[in-house]
Design an enzyme around this catalytic site. Structure first.
Site, mmCIF file in Angstrom:
data_model
loop_
_atom_site.group_PDB
_atom_site.id
_atom_site.type_symbol
_atom_site.label_atom_id
_atom_site.label_comp_id
_atom_site.label_asym_id
_atom_site.label_seq_id
_atom_site.Cartn_x
_atom_site.Cartn_y
_atom_site.Cartn_z
ATOM 1 N N ASP A 185 -22.996 -45.086 8.552
ATOM 2 C CA ASP A 185 -23.100 -44.541 9.905
ATOM 3 C C ASP A 185 -23.673 -45.537 10.779
ATOM 4 O O ASP A 185 -24.915 -46.035 10.283
ATOM 5 C CB ASP A 185 -23.636 -43.152 9.862
ATOM 6 C CG ASP A 185 -23.263 -42.301 11.121
ATOM 7 O OD1 ASP A 185 -22.596 -41.407 10.685
ATOM 8 O OD2 ASP A 185 -23.281 -42.702 12.146
ATOM 9 N N PHE A 200 -14.836 -40.424 8.496
ATOM 10 C CA PHE A 200 -15.096 -39.591 9.534
ATOM 11 C C PHE A 200 -15.411 -40.558 11.009
ATOM 12 O O PHE A 200 -15.567 -39.957 12.108
ATOM 13 C CB PHE A 200 -15.860 -38.592 9.651
ATOM 14 C CG PHE A 200 -15.746 -37.668 8.370
ATOM 15 C CD1 PHE A 200 -15.033 -36.328 8.707
ATOM 16 C CD2 PHE A 200 -16.045 -37.805 7.101
ATOM 17 C CE1 PHE A 200 -14.747 -35.475 7.865
ATOM 18 C CE2 PHE A 200 -15.859 -36.838 6.215
ATOM 19 C CZ PHE A 200 -15.174 -35.572 6.684
ATOM 20 N N ALA A 201 -15.807 -41.840 10.570
ATOM 21 C CA ALA A 201 -16.265 -42.598 11.555
ATOM 22 C C ALA A 201 -15.610 -42.731 12.923
ATOM 23 O O ALA A 201 -14.505 -43.283 12.645
ATOM 24 C CB ALA A 201 -16.731 -43.957 11.007
ATOM 25 N N SER A 234 -6.407 -35.790 13.746
ATOM 26 C CA SER A 234 -6.521 -34.830 14.813
ATOM 27 C C SER A 234 -5.301 -34.096 15.068
ATOM 28 O O SER A 234 -4.108 -34.845 15.340
ATOM 29 C CB SER A 234 -7.204 -35.182 15.852
ATOM 30 O OG SER A 234 -7.180 -34.495 16.890
ATOM 31 N N TYR A 247 -7.399 -40.784 22.735
ATOM 32 C CA TYR A 247 -7.922 -40.393 21.664
ATOM 33 C C TYR A 247 -6.926 -40.153 20.533
ATOM 34 O O TYR A 247 -6.910 -40.752 19.337
ATOM 35 C CB TYR A 247 -8.981 -39.099 21.765
ATOM 36 C CG TYR A 247 -9.339 -38.319 20.484
ATOM 37 C CD1 TYR A 247 -10.068 -39.113 19.489
ATOM 38 C CD2 TYR A 247 -8.749 -37.209 19.878
ATOM 39 C CE1 TYR A 247 -10.538 -38.450 18.405
ATOM 40 C CE2 TYR A 247 -9.338 -36.515 18.949
ATOM 41 C CZ TYR A 247 -10.092 -37.240 17.973
ATOM 42 O OH TYR A 247 -10.512 -36.865 16.845
ATOM 43 N N LYS A 255 -5.781 -42.265 16.887
ATOM 44 C CA LYS A 255 -5.501 -41.485 15.490
ATOM 45 C C LYS A 255 -4.255 -41.660 15.100
ATOM 46 O O LYS A 255 -4.164 -41.928 13.864
ATOM 47 C CB LYS A 255 -5.907 -40.135 15.667
ATOM 48 C CG LYS A 255 -7.460 -39.694 15.965
ATOM 49 C CD LYS A 255 -8.265 -39.850 14.641
ATOM 50 C CE LYS A 255 -9.664 -39.583 14.874
ATOM 51 N NZ LYS A 255 -10.535 -40.121 13.849
ATOM 52 N N PHE A 259 -7.379 -29.135 13.572
ATOM 53 C CA PHE A 259 -7.280 -28.481 15.108
ATOM 54 C C PHE A 259 -8.612 -28.274 15.552
ATOM 55 O O PHE A 259 -9.461 -29.251 15.623
ATOM 56 C CB PHE A 259 -6.579 -27.114 14.884
ATOM 57 C CG PHE A 259 -4.966 -27.589 14.817
ATOM 58 C CD1 PHE A 259 -4.540 -28.618 13.859
ATOM 59 C CD2 PHE A 259 -4.116 -27.308 15.703
ATOM 60 C CE1 PHE A 259 -3.183 -28.818 13.642
ATOM 61 C CE2 PHE A 259 -2.751 -27.742 15.613
ATOM 62 C CZ PHE A 259 -2.356 -28.463 14.685
ATOM 63 N N HIS A 295 -18.240 -29.275 23.694
ATOM 64 C CA HIS A 295 -17.148 -28.264 23.039
ATOM 65 C C HIS A 295 -17.431 -26.782 23.344
ATOM 66 O O HIS A 295 -18.747 -26.477 23.511
ATOM 67 C CB HIS A 295 -17.271 -28.318 21.434
ATOM 68 C CG HIS A 295 -16.738 -29.730 21.133
ATOM 69 N ND1 HIS A 295 -17.314 -30.682 20.259
ATOM 70 C CD2 HIS A 295 -15.443 -30.200 21.074
ATOM 71 C CE1 HIS A 295 -16.535 -31.620 20.296
ATOM 72 N NE2 HIS A 295 -15.561 -31.399 20.491
ATOM 73 N N LEU A 296 -16.541 -25.901 23.338
ATOM 74 C CA LEU A 296 -16.642 -24.739 24.179
ATOM 75 C C LEU A 296 -17.489 -23.946 23.240
ATOM 76 O O LEU A 296 -18.527 -23.153 24.188
ATOM 77 C CB LEU A 296 -15.144 -23.949 24.056
ATOM 78 C CG LEU A 296 -15.156 -22.692 24.833
ATOM 79 C CD1 LEU A 296 -15.571 -22.739 26.214
ATOM 80 C CD2 LEU A 296 -13.602 -21.990 24.863
ATOM 81 N N ARG A 312 -6.536 -22.631 21.629
ATOM 82 C CA ARG A 312 -6.872 -23.368 20.609
ATOM 83 C C ARG A 312 -6.952 -22.628 19.029
ATOM 84 O O ARG A 312 -7.218 -21.325 19.142
ATOM 85 C CB ARG A 312 -8.168 -24.142 20.893
ATOM 86 C CG ARG A 312 -8.188 -24.991 22.104
ATOM 87 C CD ARG A 312 -7.375 -26.395 21.907
ATOM 88 N NE ARG A 312 -7.431 -27.149 22.798
ATOM 89 C CZ ARG A 312 -6.496 -27.263 23.582
ATOM 90 N NH1 ARG A 312 -5.251 -26.308 23.823
ATOM 91 N NH2 ARG A 312 -6.392 -28.108 24.849
HETATM 92 N N1 UFG Z 1 -13.200 -25.670 27.715
HETATM 93 C C1 UFG Z 1 -13.631 -24.979 28.839
HETATM 94 N N2 UFG Z 1 -14.891 -25.240 29.201
HETATM 95 C C2 UFG Z 1 -15.909 -26.057 28.528
HETATM 96 C C3 UFG Z 1 -15.420 -26.782 27.295
HETATM 97 C C4 UFG Z 1 -14.302 -26.560 26.853
HETATM 98 O O1 UFG Z 1 -12.953 -24.210 29.619
HETATM 99 O O2 UFG Z 1 -16.972 -26.276 29.041
HETATM 100 C C5 UFG Z 1 -11.727 -25.564 26.926
HETATM 101 C C6 UFG Z 1 -11.112 -26.843 26.915
HETATM 102 O O3 UFG Z 1 -10.464 -26.929 28.095
HETATM 103 C C7 UFG Z 1 -10.127 -26.562 25.625
HETATM 104 C C8 UFG Z 1 -10.834 -25.376 24.990
HETATM 105 O O4 UFG Z 1 -11.950 -25.052 25.808
HETATM 106 O O5 UFG Z 1 -9.060 -25.881 26.276
HETATM 107 C C9 UFG Z 1 -11.357 -26.030 23.917
HETATM 108 O O6 UFG Z 1 -12.078 -27.385 24.302
HETATM 109 P P1 UFG Z 1 -13.276 -28.172 23.346
HETATM 110 O O7 UFG Z 1 -14.016 -29.157 24.061
HETATM 111 O O8 UFG Z 1 -14.003 -27.219 22.526
HETATM 112 O O9 UFG Z 1 -12.176 -28.907 22.250
HETATM 113 P P2 UFG Z 1 -10.847 -29.532 22.555
HETATM 114 O O10 UFG Z 1 -9.660 -28.866 22.259
HETATM 115 O O11 UFG Z 1 -11.068 -30.455 23.752
HETATM 116 O O12 UFG Z 1 -10.985 -30.822 21.345
HETATM 117 C C10 UFG Z 1 -10.634 -30.437 20.191
HETATM 118 C C11 UFG Z 1 -11.356 -31.655 19.337
HETATM 119 C C12 UFG Z 1 -10.709 -32.992 19.709
HETATM 120 C C13 UFG Z 1 -9.336 -32.677 19.487
HETATM 121 C C14 UFG Z 1 -8.733 -31.714 20.193
HETATM 122 C C15 UFG Z 1 -7.324 -31.367 20.010
HETATM 123 O O13 UFG Z 1 -12.962 -31.674 19.586
HETATM 124 O O14 UFG Z 1 -11.120 -34.036 18.713
HETATM 125 O O15 UFG Z 1 -9.572 -30.380 19.911
HETATM 126 O O16 UFG Z 1 -6.668 -31.386 21.475
HETATM 127 F F1 UFG Z 1 -8.722 -33.844 19.576
#
Ligand code: UFG
Length: 328
Positions: A31, A72-73, A116, A140, A144, A168, A188-189, A220
């Site tokens: 890493d 994973f890197a 992904s 991204y 991948k 996912f 992330h949410l 999601r």
């Molecule tokens: N979201 C919000 N507010 C926030 C953060 C996220 O509304 O503050 C929403 C995003 O728009 C999305 C959902 O919550 O609809 C999930 O968002 P995340 O950022 O938690 O995750 P992502 O779906 O963007 O990303 C994940 C992985 C990526 C992968 C992707 C597939 O982290 O590596 O799923 O699209 F590529």
């Protein structure tokens, strides 16, 4: 068995390392610690280097033998990949090519690659199985998919065995509460909701309320990080019998909207979570839900965390313990 885990200090990688150690295996972490954490991999041999430093990589891997490399890197944020696509191609594509080259030179022939759901783009079916068209809508996802395509070629022509696992939305934390998600900044949410220091609505934005989904917010499929780790070991067992190139989609098969995730977090926290609606985030597909029947049938994958609340609960347990176990 002995495993090389490039990216092993990151969120999913560090759970993989712990999972391997708990199963009695040895994990060597490679890493650059650009986003990973040393506290997350305290009990492992560490190779501190970047996959972009071909000379250092070559020196570190010369003569080393691994039963499997679990790779994973790389960089993994959709939004950032749009703003810094060059960095994403370098890190994810060039870095992976350098790694694969060194592995082949040292006769290390088994790889599990961290791919992904982002390789699929906008879904044309309710659930996404492995036959779904691969048409990424952000850099991204394109990086991948490029590595997946390269691996397929190398498997055909050079006898590598590779399995690509398309995650996912990885979520949750280790059951001990000693390891979990710690991105800086957090995007992330679920961790964003749990990490908030105060609960004013300005701190949480819901990106888009006008998607073609029942409540207008993105849907999601959240899958527990320990369930993902289990799938990697299953993938190696599968490759020991089935040589060649394979792909599997890993999710729970249930979709939750952003508003449903907020509701589930409210149940876990026992308090209201306020939010504001904001513009859509570029690069976000409206819905991503996995069909993981192939992984369940062929790998014998058996996810243990099927409810969203249990996933959020484990993330919350980590959130409560984080300051004790991380050195932040
Ligand atoms: N979201 C919000 N507010 C926030 C953060 C996220 O509304 O503050 C929403 C995003 O728009 C999305 C959902 O919550 O609809 C999930 O968002 P995340 O950022 O938690 O995750 P992502 O779906 O963007 O990303 C994940 C992985 C990526 C992968 C992707 C597939 O982290 O590596 O799923 O699209 F590529």
């Amino acid at each position: 068995m002995i495993f090389l885990v490039p990216g092993g200090a990151g969120y999913i990688g560090s759970h993989m390392v712990k999972y391997l150690q708990e199963a009695g295996h040895e994990a060597v972490v490679l890493d650059d610690f650009s986003t990973g954490h040393e506290w997350a991999v305290k009990d492992s041999e560490i190779m501190r280097l970047s996959l972009l430093d071909q000379e250092a990589l070559s020196r570190a891997l010369k003569g080393r033998k691994f039963d499997c490399v679990i790779h994973f890197a790389g960089k993994s944020l959709v939004d950032e990949s749009i703003k810094r696509s060059n960095a994403y191609y370098r890190s994810n594509v060039v870095g992976s090519l350098n790694l694969i080259n060194e592995l082949m030179l040292n006769d290390n022939n088994n790889m599990v690659f961290s791919s992904s759901a982002a390789i699929f783009g906008n879904p044309i079916t309710d659930k996404i199985n492995e036959d779904h068209p691969r048409d990424p809508i952000n850099p991204y996802g394109r990086t991948k998919l490029t590595v997946e395509n390269f691996l397929e070629h190398i498997c055909d022509t050079h006898g590598l065995n590779a399995t690509c696992l398309r995650y996912f939305n990885a979520a949750g934390a280790h059951h001990s509460g000693t390891l979990g998600e710690a991105h800086e900044p957090e995007t992330h949410l679920i961790p964003k909701i749990l990490n908030r220091e105060n609960y004013s609505s300005e701190n949480l934005k819901v990106y888009g309320d006008d998607y073609d989904t029942p409540d207008g917010t993105c849907i999601r499929d959240y899958v527990h990080v320990e369930d993902l780790a289990q799938a990697h070991l299953k993938a190696l067992e599968f490759m020991q019998v089935n040589k060649g190139f394979y792909t599997f989609n890993l999710g729970n098969g249930n979709g939750f909207s952003v508003l449903e995730v907020i509701k589930a977090c409210e149940h876990v926290l026992g308090r209201r979570v306020d939010y504001q609606f904001a513009d859509r985030r570029e690069g976000d597909p409206p819905v991503l839900i996995a069909d993981s029947a192939k992984a369940i049938d062929q790998l014998g994958w058996s996810p243990q965390h099927t409810s969203l609340e249990s996933i959020i609960m484990s993330a919350y347990f980590w959130h409560l313990n984080k300051s004790e176990f991380s050195l932040q």
